[in-house]
Design an enzyme around this catalytic site. Structure first.
Site, PDB file in Angstrom:
ATOM      1  N   HIS A  85       0.968  -1.266   0.075  1.00  0.00           N
ATOM      2  CA  HIS A  85      -0.019   0.060  -0.053  1.00  0.00           C
ATOM      3  C   HIS A  85       0.803   1.344   0.035  1.00  0.00           C
ATOM      4  O   HIS A  85       0.446   2.452  -0.468  1.00  0.00           O
ATOM      5  CB  HIS A  85      -1.082   0.009   1.188  1.00  0.00           C
ATOM      6  N   ASP A 221       1.390  -7.658   2.157  1.00  0.00           N
ATOM      7  CA  ASP A 221       1.490  -6.466   1.858  1.00  0.00           C
ATOM      8  C   ASP A 221       2.821  -5.947   1.588  1.00  0.00           C
ATOM      9  O   ASP A 221       3.478  -5.274   2.492  1.00  0.00           O
ATOM     10  CB  ASP A 221       0.792  -5.604   3.134  1.00  0.00           C
ATOM     11  N   SER A 651       4.240   2.022   8.463  1.00  0.00           N
ATOM     12  CA  SER A 651       3.830   1.147   7.361  1.00  0.00           C
ATOM     13  C   SER A 651       5.211   0.858   6.342  1.00  0.00           C
ATOM     14  O   SER A 651       5.894   1.969   6.365  1.00  0.00           O
ATOM     15  CB  SER A 651       2.890   1.679   6.347  1.00  0.00           C
TER      16      SER A 651
END
Ligand code: ARG
Ligand code: GLU
Length: 724
Positions: A85, A221, A651
């Site tokens: 992402h 991810d 992240s």
């Protein structure tokens, strides 16, 4: 007196107990504040191995990725690992209906296949220094916030002028502890960052929005990029002559996995937290601001969903926008839930009572800090209606793209008011920006968004904050939002790039005239004027007052609770957080394990589904149990959780084992614990990581990108034998 002692006993223990996993620590202070505890929790390396200014350390492998995520260097050829992402925008930009990299994934099997990404950059931190004294020189307690800031700005430019650095380095100075301390960062930014690999969204974003912020999780991810440098290994803008960057440090990758209880740390760039607010502030977030924003986003998502599920082109165009609206929407819901379930307001109130007890027992403190909490409470009461109006404006305005385009047009009007030159320059920039905007724009979607959100804008707010021009439009259309929308989108030239280009091709005076008479421009101007007239002046004044009080409250907390180690709120600077691998109990009678496996991916599989479809090849690998060196006893690990205190911006951060080897990639938190931005609770706050062995399995077995595997340094710390 007895009561005070009792309080100290009771709260004294909660204060220090909460420290077990809580905290986003400054890497340069680990030695002083954390090393001992980290070792107690199982760390086998020293603070100096994590951050050092005299030798290479782990921090030399960590970068801020584009300013919004974290990435780490995993090969001596500048290979970077981050989340899917985080790299999504890049993947989306290279995608079209014919060549859909979001859907198919992308792998460079040779360096020549790696894809250039305009505007993407990564930043290394070379060193960190405290500059509080320099920054606060000339600052006095009587100053207004504005005066204070302008003195600090002066100090910043003074310091920057005299600071010795290489010319490819930059300097960044940031406030910590609400402006009680300042630190300087010497940074190095690379601007030629190429896309190397990304799995299909069915792996990299498996479970999409249903699974986002959720545990148990089954998402791969991750995505990969490479840093390119000039021939001297220094930062340079994109050039075909650039070469892979040779890093000072790259992370070793452990193939040994982890057990429950193992030490882990996460090293990255957390964006923003608010851990030291008063009870009144927390209550307002929970009961006013979060609910307002959640309500608006629910409606916006409904609109987008309706279109995206039916139309492949719109699905690609709006993918990133949708994901980003949905992400905070769901997070805020978890936040409200967690603040309630863990009684955050009551806990803050108890803490404040103890604070008050302590300052009342000390004459100096009482004089200095006695009014703080009552003043904060009163200020929050005053700011409430303005904060609510701000949330409405901030949530609605950018969702209606017609208004954003109108504001680009307005920037032309402003430039024209300055001079012709400014206008010509601005025109070029606006055209370039709109070129991008319209790639991801559909006027039918936008019109529906307008219709839906303007109804909230009008009905949910105090009448005086609603644009009079919009009211007139409603009056002229039998109060029908749909008919205002039809009318406006029919009339404006701003929903069509060709029309805008045509409009901008005239001479400047005519262009400005046409902009000013556009129906959308008229509405845009009035909405902005209404907001900047009725809301922002008072809001800013009250907010400045709160900032000042909060700065004192922060200072006071550090002075009054000397037994506690304080970490500064996240502010997108480099931090270390640490904890242990562990499960949790989200609700009564429910216990969550700390691990997921590919079996769980298969359990969720729904052929043809919007969120839970899977690539055929992954299913085949699963059926053959073809996991290579990455499986454990015939099963392929996928994700795990630990008690590291992380937030947005973390992240892509590496999850490291006790030796500093890479064991996973941070990408999320569990829903029940997203209130950790405001009030961390060790019972239910967990960060979610994808196991590095799942990442390797996908690269090696699924993508068969052996070229990438060959670059890595794979180790077996638990067996103390290394493969390479
Ligand atoms: N919740 C994660 C974060 O805050 C992942 C978001 C991306 N995924 C999504 N479905 N929106 O960024
Ligand atoms: N997904 C988040 C990010 O983009 C990390 C999750 C969190 O907020 O902790 O940084």
């Amino acid at each position: 007196m007895k009561k005070i002692i009792l309080y100290i006993l009771v709260f004294g223990t909660t204060i220090s107990a909460a420290l077990a996993d809580e905290g986003m620590w400054l890497p340069q202070l680990l030695q002083t504040l954390n090393e001992k505890q980290m070792k107690k929790l199982g760390m086998k390396i020293s603070a100096e191995d994590i951050y050092s200014i005299s030798k290479s350390s782990l921090k030399d492998a960590i970068v801020s990725f584009g300013g919004f995520c974290t990435a780490e260097v995993i090969s001596d050829k500048g290979l970077l690992l981050t989340n899917h992402h985080c790299g999504f925008d890049a993947v989306q930009n290279h995608s079209s209906v014919e060549n859909n990299l979001i859907q198919n994934g992308f792998w460079a099997y040779k360096k020549e296949q790696e894809l250039q990404n305009q505007g993407l950059f990564v930043t290394f931190i070379e060193r960190i220094e405290e500059v509080t004294k320099e920054m606060l020189a000339g600052v006095t307690p009587g100053m207004t916030e504005k005066e204070r800031q302008s003195q600090i700005d002066k100090n910043i430019s003074e310091l920057k002028k005299n600071y010795r650095k290489e010319n490819f380095e930059d300097i960044l100075i940031k406030p910590f502890f609400d402006g009680n301390k300042y630190f300087l960062f010497v940074t190095k930014t690379f601007k030629d960052i190429r896309l190397v690999g990304a799995p299909p969204a069915a792996i990299g974003n498996y479970g999409k929005d249903t699974d986002n912020w959720m545990w148990p999780r089954h998402t791969g991810d991750f995505s990969m990029f490479r840093i390119y440098a000039d021939k001297n290994n220094n930062p340079a803008s994109f050039s075909p002559d650039n070469v892979p960057y040779k890093p000072k440090r790259s992370l070793k990758i452990s193939l040994d996995g982890m057990q429950e209880g193992d030490f882990t740390m996460v090293f990255g760039f957390p964006g923003a937290t608010k851990e030291y607010l008063s009870a009144a502030a927390v209550k307002q977030i929970m009961t006013v601001n979060d609910p307002a924003k959640i309500n608006i986003r629910a409606k916006a998502l409904e609109v987008l969903n309706g279109f995206m599920r039916k139309d492949e082109k719109i699905k690609i165009q709006y993918a990133a926008k949708y994901a980003s609206i949905e992400n905070a929407y769901k997070k805020w819901q978890g936040e409200v839930l967690g603040l309630h379930s863990k009684n955050a307001v009551e806990k803050k109130t108890d803490y404040e009572n103890l604070f008050t007890q302590r300052i009342n027992a000390n004459e100096t403190w009482k004089n200095k800090y006695g009014n703080l909490l009552p003043d904060l409470k009163a200020s929050y009461t005053s700011i409430e209606p303005y904060g609510y109006a701000r949330d409405y404006f901030n949530e609605i305005f950018p969702r209606i793209e017609l208004l954003v385009i109108a504001s680009d047009m307005n920037s032309l009007v402003a430039a024209y008011d300055k001079d012709e030159n400014a206008y010509t320059k601005r025109k070029q920039e606006v055209l370039e920006k709109l070129e991008e905007t319209f790639k991801e724009y559909d006027a039918t979607v936008d019109k529906r968004m307008f219709e839906t959100l303007m109804e909230l804008y009008t009905k949910d707010q105090q009448a005086e904050y609603v644009s009079p021009v919009f009211r007139q439009l409603l009056d002229g259309n039998q109060q029908s939002y749909a008919s205002v929308a039809n009318d406006l989108y029919g009339k404006t030239l701003f929903t069509d790039l060709a029309k805008i280009k045509n409009l901008l091709s005239g001479n400047a005076a005519d262009v400005i005239n046409s902009i000013k008479t556009d129906a959308a421009f008229n509405l845009y101007s009035d909405m902005v004027t209404t907001y900047t007239g009725k809301v922002s002046p008072k809001l800013n004044e009250l907010q400045a007052g709160i900032n000042k009080l909060q700065r004192s409250y922060m200072e006071a907390q550090m002075e009054v609770f000397k037994e506690k180690s304080f970490y500064p709120d996240a502010n997108s600077t480099l931090r270390v957080t640490y904890g242990n691998v562990k499960g949790y109990r989200p609700r009564d009678a429910v216990q969550y394990d700390f691990y997921t496996y590919l079996d769980g991916v298969m359990e969720k599989y729904k052929p043809g589904d919007y969120e839970f479809d899977l690539p055929k090849k992954l299913i085949e690998l699963y059926q053959k149990k073809d996991f290579g060196a990455y499986g454990v006893k015939g099963r392929q690990p996928v994700c795990f959780i630990a008690s590291n205190h992380t937030t947005g911006g973390n992240s892509g951060s590496p999850a490291l084992d006790a030796y500093g080897n890479l064991i996973g990639l941070n990408f999320d938190r569990v829903w029940e614990g997203t209130m950790s931005d405001i009030n961390y609770d060790p019972d239910i706050c967990r960060n979610i990581m994808v196991d590095i062995r799942y990442v390797l399995f996908i690269i090696d077995k699924y993508a068969e990108a052996k070229n990438l595997i060959a670059e890595l340094n794979l180790v077996h710390p638990k067996k103390t034998t290394s493969k390479k």
